[in-house]
Motif scaffolding. Structure first.
Motif, mmCIF file in Angstrom:
data_model
loop_
_atom_site.group_PDB
_atom_site.id
_atom_site.type_symbol
_atom_site.label_atom_id
_atom_site.label_comp_id
_atom_site.label_asym_id
_atom_site.label_seq_id
_atom_site.Cartn_x
_atom_site.Cartn_y
_atom_site.Cartn_z
ATOM 1 N N PHE A 116 49.469 30.267 49.008
ATOM 2 C CA PHE A 116 49.030 28.944 48.392
ATOM 3 C C PHE A 116 48.864 27.836 49.658
ATOM 4 C CE2 PHE A 116 50.689 24.668 47.261
ATOM 5 C CZ PHE A 116 49.893 24.057 46.516
ATOM 6 N N ARG A 117 49.840 27.861 50.554
ATOM 7 C CA ARG A 117 49.709 26.879 51.652
ATOM 8 C C ARG A 117 48.347 27.112 52.459
ATOM 9 N NH1 ARG A 117 53.782 28.674 54.145
ATOM 10 N NH2 ARG A 117 55.072 27.708 52.902
ATOM 11 N N TYR A 118 47.839 28.321 52.456
ATOM 12 C CA TYR A 118 46.466 28.479 53.555
ATOM 13 C C TYR A 118 45.401 28.529 52.714
ATOM 14 C CZ TYR A 118 49.555 29.175 57.347
ATOM 15 O OH TYR A 118 50.582 29.192 58.424
ATOM 16 N N THR A 119 45.210 28.633 51.310
ATOM 17 C CA THR A 119 44.166 28.759 50.558
ATOM 18 C C THR A 119 43.998 27.648 49.621
ATOM 19 O OG1 THR A 119 45.086 30.086 48.588
ATOM 20 C CG2 THR A 119 44.240 31.197 50.347
ATOM 21 N N ARG A 120 45.108 27.030 49.269
ATOM 22 C CA ARG A 120 45.314 25.831 48.547
ATOM 23 C C ARG A 120 44.598 26.114 47.076
ATOM 24 N NH1 ARG A 120 43.469 20.726 52.231
ATOM 25 N NH2 ARG A 120 44.650 21.156 54.062
ATOM 26 N N ALA A 121 44.736 27.389 46.812
ATOM 27 C CA ALA A 121 44.131 27.833 45.152
ATOM 28 C C ALA A 121 45.266 27.051 44.420
ATOM 29 C CB ALA A 121 44.377 29.372 45.199
ATOM 30 N N GLY A 122 44.534 26.444 43.202
ATOM 31 C CA GLY A 122 45.279 25.590 42.120
ATOM 32 C C GLY A 122 46.199 26.679 41.272
ATOM 33 N N PRO A 123 47.100 25.944 40.653
ATOM 34 C CA PRO A 123 48.203 26.749 40.014
ATOM 35 C C PRO A 123 47.417 27.676 38.816
ATOM 36 C CG PRO A 123 48.688 24.519 40.372
ATOM 37 C CD PRO A 123 47.650 24.700 40.704
ATOM 38 N N SER A 124 46.150 27.356 38.407
ATOM 39 C CA SER A 124 45.865 28.148 37.210
ATOM 40 C C SER A 124 45.191 29.356 37.700
ATOM 41 C CB SER A 124 44.405 27.319 36.484
ATOM 42 O OG SER A 124 43.732 26.995 37.575
ATOM 43 N N VAL A 125 44.898 29.370 39.204
ATOM 44 C CA VAL A 125 44.476 30.585 39.770
ATOM 45 C C VAL A 125 45.584 31.863 39.416
ATOM 46 C CG1 VAL A 125 43.815 31.944 41.843
ATOM 47 C CG2 VAL A 125 42.953 29.657 41.335
ATOM 48 N N TYR A 126 46.832 31.351 39.834
ATOM 49 C CA TYR A 126 48.016 32.267 39.782
ATOM 50 C C TYR A 126 48.202 32.798 38.180
ATOM 51 C CZ TYR A 126 48.653 30.537 44.458
ATOM 52 O OH TYR A 126 48.527 30.229 45.915
ATOM 53 N N VAL A 127 47.655 32.052 37.376
ATOM 54 C CA VAL A 127 48.115 32.463 36.121
ATOM 55 C C VAL A 127 46.865 33.338 35.644
ATOM 56 C CG1 VAL A 127 48.117 31.741 33.542
ATOM 57 C CG2 VAL A 127 49.002 30.022 35.103
ATOM 58 N N ILE A 128 45.719 33.222 36.105
ATOM 59 C CA ILE A 128 44.481 34.170 35.994
ATOM 60 C C ILE A 128 44.834 35.295 36.864
ATOM 61 C CG2 ILE A 128 42.097 34.599 36.172
ATOM 62 C CD1 ILE A 128 42.668 32.632 34.187
ATOM 63 N N ALA A 129 45.455 35.276 37.867
ATOM 64 C CA ALA A 129 45.809 36.382 38.843
ATOM 65 C C ALA A 129 46.916 37.273 37.855
ATOM 66 C CB ALA A 129 46.311 36.321 39.951
ATOM 67 N N TYR A 130 47.740 36.726 37.204
ATOM 68 C CA TYR A 130 48.887 37.386 36.267
ATOM 69 C C TYR A 130 48.283 37.984 35.209
ATOM 70 C CZ TYR A 130 52.994 37.902 33.335
ATOM 71 O OH TYR A 130 54.143 38.499 32.717
ATOM 72 N N VAL A 131 47.279 37.323 34.387
ATOM 73 C CA VAL A 131 46.533 38.169 33.383
ATOM 74 C C VAL A 131 45.877 39.273 33.938
ATOM 75 C CG1 VAL A 131 44.667 37.794 31.932
ATOM 76 C CG2 VAL A 131 46.276 35.666 32.329
ATOM 77 N N TYR A 132 45.239 39.197 35.270
ATOM 78 C CA TYR A 132 44.606 40.456 35.767
ATOM 79 C C TYR A 132 45.590 41.460 36.023
ATOM 80 C CZ TYR A 132 40.511 37.794 36.284
ATOM 81 O OH TYR A 132 39.361 36.902 36.206
ATOM 82 N N ILE A 133 46.949 41.267 36.612
ATOM 83 C CA ILE A 133 47.732 42.232 36.914
ATOM 84 C C ILE A 133 48.469 42.906 35.551
ATOM 85 C CG2 ILE A 133 50.093 42.553 37.919
ATOM 86 C CD1 ILE A 133 49.538 40.305 39.868
ATOM 87 N N ASP A 134 48.569 42.097 34.562
ATOM 88 C CA ASP A 134 48.965 42.496 33.324
ATOM 89 C C ASP A 134 47.907 43.619 32.675
ATOM 90 O OD1 ASP A 134 50.968 42.504 31.293
ATOM 91 O OD2 ASP A 134 49.685 41.369 30.091
ATOM 92 N N ARG A 135 46.709 43.129 32.682
ATOM 93 C CA ARG A 135 45.484 43.890 32.078
ATOM 94 C C ARG A 135 45.442 45.462 33.079
ATOM 95 N NH1 ARG A 135 40.411 39.898 31.642
ATOM 96 N NH2 ARG A 135 41.283 38.600 29.655
ATOM 97 N N LEU A 136 45.518 45.398 34.305
ATOM 98 C CA LEU A 136 45.756 46.459 35.122
ATOM 99 C C LEU A 136 46.923 47.315 34.703
ATOM 100 C CD1 LEU A 136 44.030 47.392 37.776
ATOM 101 C CD2 LEU A 136 45.913 46.636 38.998
ATOM 102 N N CYS A 137 47.869 46.787 34.599
ATOM 103 C CA CYS A 137 49.016 47.683 34.248
ATOM 104 C C CYS A 137 48.847 48.185 32.748
ATOM 105 C CB CYS A 137 50.289 46.899 34.330
ATOM 106 S SG CYS A 137 50.909 46.556 35.997
ATOM 107 N N GLN A 138 48.203 47.591 31.706
ATOM 108 C CA GLN A 138 48.012 47.920 30.446
ATOM 109 C C GLN A 138 47.016 49.176 30.482
ATOM 110 O OE1 GLN A 138 47.369 44.961 27.587
ATOM 111 N NE2 GLN A 138 49.195 43.704 28.629
ATOM 112 N N ASN A 139 46.027 49.110 31.089
ATOM 113 C CA ASN A 139 44.868 49.691 31.330
ATOM 114 C C ASN A 139 45.097 51.152 32.028
ATOM 115 O OD1 ASN A 139 43.227 48.191 29.611
ATOM 116 N ND2 ASN A 139 42.317 47.133 31.504
ATOM 117 N N HIS A 140 46.036 51.139 33.098
ATOM 118 C CA HIS A 140 46.019 52.393 33.969
ATOM 119 C C HIS A 140 47.723 52.670 34.030
ATOM 120 C CE1 HIS A 140 42.167 52.446 35.458
ATOM 121 N NE2 HIS A 140 42.216 50.947 35.433
ATOM 122 N N SER A 141 47.961 53.373 33.117
ATOM 123 C CA SER A 141 49.536 53.795 32.682
ATOM 124 C C SER A 141 50.166 54.249 33.819
ATOM 125 C CB SER A 141 49.781 54.557 31.506
ATOM 126 O OG SER A 141 49.124 55.849 31.842
#
Length: 224
Positions: free
Chosen positions: A85-110
Motif C-alpha cells: 500500500f505504501r509504495y503502490t498507493r493502490a486504493g482499498p477497492s483493489v484489495y477487495v478485488i484481490a481477495y475475490v481473485y484469491i477466493d476464486r483461485l482456491c475454489q477453482n483449484h482444489s
C-alpha cells in the motif's frame, strides 16, 4: 506505530472502501488489516488440514505450486500488505478485488492452499492484477516486482500463470464486489475485531524486534 489505534468497525471499513483518498499523512485503510487477518487464519486452517489429511498428495499438482518460493519470507502478511500500500498507493477497492481473485483461485483449484511459502507471491500478483483492473493509472510490472521482492521476470511469469489458472475471468461485477465488502464487514463486526487487533499487535511487535536487532547489529559493527 499508529496502526493499533485505528478505528476497527464496519462503518470505518465501508468508509475506506467507498470514499478513501490517499494523502501523505493518511492512515492505513482498515481493509489491509482485515485481509491480513483473513489470510492468516486461512493459512492456519490449511496447516491443520495438511497435518491431518491427504493434502500433501494434492499439493504435488504442478499448478498448485506455481506461487511457491524456496522459503517463506521473514515478513508478516500485515507488514507486507502495508508495504504494498505504501509504495503502490493502490486504493482499498483493489484489495477487495484481490481477495475475490484469491477466493476464486482456491475454489477453482482444489489442490491449491495458501501457505507461508506462497502467500507473499500470491498477494503481490493478485494485487497487481487487481490494480490493473481497477485503477486508471498503474506502475509497471518491474516496479511491483521490486515492491514484492521479486525480479521482473519472476513476476511476469506469476502473472501469466495466474491468468491461465483464472481462465482469464477477471471481471467482478458490482453485486459481487458488494457481497465481498459485506463479508469483510461481517468479519469486523462478528468477533473479527479481536483477530484484527491481534494481527496488528503481532506485526508491530515483530517490527519493534527487527528494529532493536538492527540497532544491536549496528552497535556490534561499530565496536568491531
Amino acid at each position: 506505530m499508529g496502526s493499533p489505534t485505528m478505528s476497527i468497525s464496519p462503518r470505518k471499513l465501508r468508509s475506506d472502501l467507498y470514499s478513501y483518498t490517499y494523502q501523505e499523512d493518511s492512515s492505513m485503510p482498515l481493509v489491509i488489516s482485515v485481509l491480513a487477518s483473513l489470510i492468516e487464519r486461512s493459512m492456519a486452517r490449511n496447516e491443520r488440514i495438511a497435518r491431518s489429511s491427504k493434502w500433501a498428495s494434492l499439493s504435488k499438482e504442478a499448478r498448485a505450486r506455481v506461487f511457491d518460493g524456496l522459503e517463506a519470507p521473514d515478513m508478516t502478511i500485515q507488514s507486507f500488505l502495508e508495504r504494498i500500500f505504501r509504495y503502490t498507493r493502490a486504493g482499498p477497492s483493489v484489495y477487495v478485488i484481490a481477495y475475490v481473485y484469491i477466493d476464486r483461485l482456491c475454489q477453482n483449484h482444489s489442490g491449491f492452499r495458501i501457505s507461508p511459502c506462497n502467500v507473499h507471491r500470491l498477494l503481490i500478483t493478485t494485487i497487481m492484477v487487481a490494480s490493473k483492473y481497477v485503477e486508471d493509472m498503474n506502475y509497471r510490472n518491474s516496479y511491483f516486482a521490486r515492491v514484492g521482492g521479486l525480479t521482473t521476470k519472476e513476476l511476469n511469469k506469476l502473472e501469466v500463470d495466474f491468468l491461465f489458472m483464472m481462465g482469464f475471468k477477471l471481471h467482478v461485477n458490482v453485486s459481487v464486489f458488494e457481497s465481498y465488502c459485506c463479508h469483510l464487514e461481517r468479519e469486523v463486526s462478528i468477533g473479527g475485531g479481536y483477530q484484527i487487533e491481534k494481527t496488528l499487535r503481532c506485526a508491530e511487535e515483530i517490527k519493534l524486534r527487527q528494529c532493536v536487532h538492527g540497532r544491536y547489529d549496528q552497535i556490534a559493527r561499530i565496536t568491531l
